[in-house]
Enzyme design. Sequence first.
Site, short mmCIF file in Angstrom:
data_model
loop_
_atom_site.label_atom_id
_atom_site.label_comp_id
_atom_site.label_asym_id
_atom_site.label_seq_id
_atom_site.Cartn_x
_atom_site.Cartn_y
_atom_site.Cartn_z
N CYS A 89 0.83 -1.20 0.00
CA CYS A 89 0.00 0.00 0.00
C CYS A 89 0.87 1.26 0.00
O CYS A 89 2.08 1.20 0.00
CB CYS A 89 -0.91 0.01 1.23
SG CYS A 89 -1.89 -1.49 1.40
N ASP B 267 -3.90 -8.49 9.03
CA ASP B 267 -2.67 -8.26 9.81
C ASP B 267 -2.60 -6.82 10.31
O ASP B 267 -1.95 -6.53 11.32
CB ASP B 267 -1.43 -8.60 8.99
CG ASP B 267 -1.37 -7.95 7.62
OD1 ASP B 267 -2.35 -7.30 7.21
OD2 ASP B 267 -0.33 -8.10 6.94
N ILE C 167 13.19 -11.91 -17.67
CA ILE C 167 13.43 -10.91 -18.71
C ILE C 167 14.71 -11.30 -19.44
O ILE C 167 15.74 -11.57 -18.82
CB ILE C 167 13.58 -9.50 -18.11
CG1 ILE C 167 12.22 -8.94 -17.71
CG2 ILE C 167 14.25 -8.56 -19.10
CD1 ILE C 167 11.34 -8.52 -18.86
N SER D 3 11.07 -12.65 -4.53
CA SER D 3 12.34 -12.36 -5.19
C SER D 3 13.50 -12.89 -4.35
O SER D 3 13.33 -13.22 -3.17
CB SER D 3 12.52 -10.85 -5.41
OG SER D 3 13.04 -10.23 -4.26
N GLY D 4 14.68 -12.93 -4.95
CA GLY D 4 15.87 -13.41 -4.26
C GLY D 4 16.76 -12.31 -3.74
O GLY D 4 17.92 -12.56 -3.42
#
Length: 637
Positions: free
Chosen positions: A2, A99, A291, A363-364
């Site tokens: 958000c 949450d 990509i 993601s890493g």
Amino acid sequence: MCGIAGLLNLDLQPVDAGLLQRMNDIQIHRGPDAGDSYIAGPLGLAHRRLSIIDIASGQQPLVNVENNAVIVFNGEIYNFASLREELKGLGAGFRTHSDTEVILQAWKIWGKACVKRLRGMFAFAIWDKDNEQLFIARDRLGIKPLYYSLINGRQLAFASELKALQCLPRLDRQLDARAIADYFTFGYIPDPKSIFAGAHKLPPGHTLLLERGQTSPTIEQYWDASFADPFQVHDQQQLDEELIERLREAVGIRLVSEVPIGAFLSGGVDSSAVVALMAGLMEQPVNTCSIGFDVPSFNETEFARQVAERYQTNHQEHQVAVDDFGLLDTLSSLYDEPYADSSAIPTYRVCEQAKKRVTVCLSGDGGDELFAGYRRYRWHLLEERIRGLVPAAIRKPVFGLLGNYYPKLDRAPRYLRAKSTFQALQREALAAYLHTVSFTPESIFKQLFTPEFNRRLNGYRPLEVFEGYQQQFDGDDPLSLIQYLDMKTYLPGDILTKVDRASMAHSLEVRVPLLDHEFVGWANRIPAHLKLHRREGKHIFKRALEPHLPSNVLYRPKMGFGVPVARWMRGPLADTLRQRILRGHLQTLGIFNQKTLDRLADEHIHGTSDHSVTLWALLMFEASIRRSMTGDQVAAA
């Protein structure tokens, strides 16, 4: 995920509802699903929502059951279900399953210590009506952003992005001279500075509290990365297995979502590890996105494809032109302040493609900082060994002489490009590491600014950023020190900023399991020699992943996620470079030495030197400052 914003008028004047609305609307990309505000006299909170959890009843601003506290929140709390049960046992009431409400009730029961119980990524603000307190917190690693400004001692304003604060008519928009010096050193502006003298970032792992009667907030640190007390390793296989189990748990708790979820898959070690563990935890195939570039030296899709095939993911790969430099002005609008990491371009594109199928991506990010994956770590330790062998009385003059007179062979094989190494060896460790990561070489930095601007700096050196963090470091290993420096600067200032803005531009939430604070705390205790072993970075991480990933994914040379900036500025961007740096807005600021700019551009365009990193930083600075102008002349503070 958000966007949040808020105003608190310390002079008790009513909040300007129209101003708060403008602050909220300008962040609509962060939360296109809903937007609302809460105003009570001098206090106003606003929120833009990207619905992920408790879609039906998690709207914000959210008021608690007792109607004595209200919250706006950006992020995800992964242990909220267990906290909710604990809080219910302590008498807390709930009207939602979100949450967000868990944070609010945790504040009412545990006060400011509530942040120590939260596991996740977050930036939130709570207004406690009974005690007339505004409490703001940012997560431990800085995954989620938070800017704030104290205006004339009469108003505290905050927001997820700097563009929302720029809606404030009384914001001090003078350019912060120290922030500019930092930017041309690091390529970003490290916390707590921003480009404007009147705006600041709340540092990761910190809270801000403003109580009734105060004219300025109290800022406190509640968490820091610790490298003290490393493990005594007796069974390496057991350690490998524990690493995988702990990471699997960090991945697993990030799979809770009421919307489609997937993962970035670059073909590198970190993203491949996350996908491999996701595949073992999900009933459905993992949605993965890669990509690719139309130039092989920048293309990793072959390795991403191997991982996707092994784990039968629902894989999509998208090829873009490597000359995708049309985003230059778009990026300046996303980042609000100067930001010079050119990998923001492919990051923007991969987020753009991922959003077509999912709303949440894992993601890493963080693996290089956590397990010593950057090549610069290896070179720094080699330099440290030489410093330890050669006394400073000999090292400084000898390597200083070599650094001054050895030619700068930008196009020669790597083993012949020793000038930078000689320059680093004449320095002490901290200054040498800054030299390694700097966007602008010291010889250029000294000539970049006008004498007037240098006087404004009043002796300030960007090295002071590292020196301040060195004092907080609790370990005793040189590798751990530079990992810590990167966790405090490069990780939040560059990597996480890049991902947050690029993903939020497409209303995409990104979760980063490698930066789970419990996993980070455990990994930081792994002895440094198991992370960088001989010449192999991420040694223990790769070894632990051998049962899960192909060897050529684990042990191939690191490629990164770069773009050919140097080539662009000798070709299709050369005219833009001349227009914006040599004849454009930069000349009006009184900051830059025009002769130096002329020389850098001329030498680079004609191929006699590679100044691409510094020139890209100048291009992004010009685009950012030009966009931030609102009719009033911006001057350096």
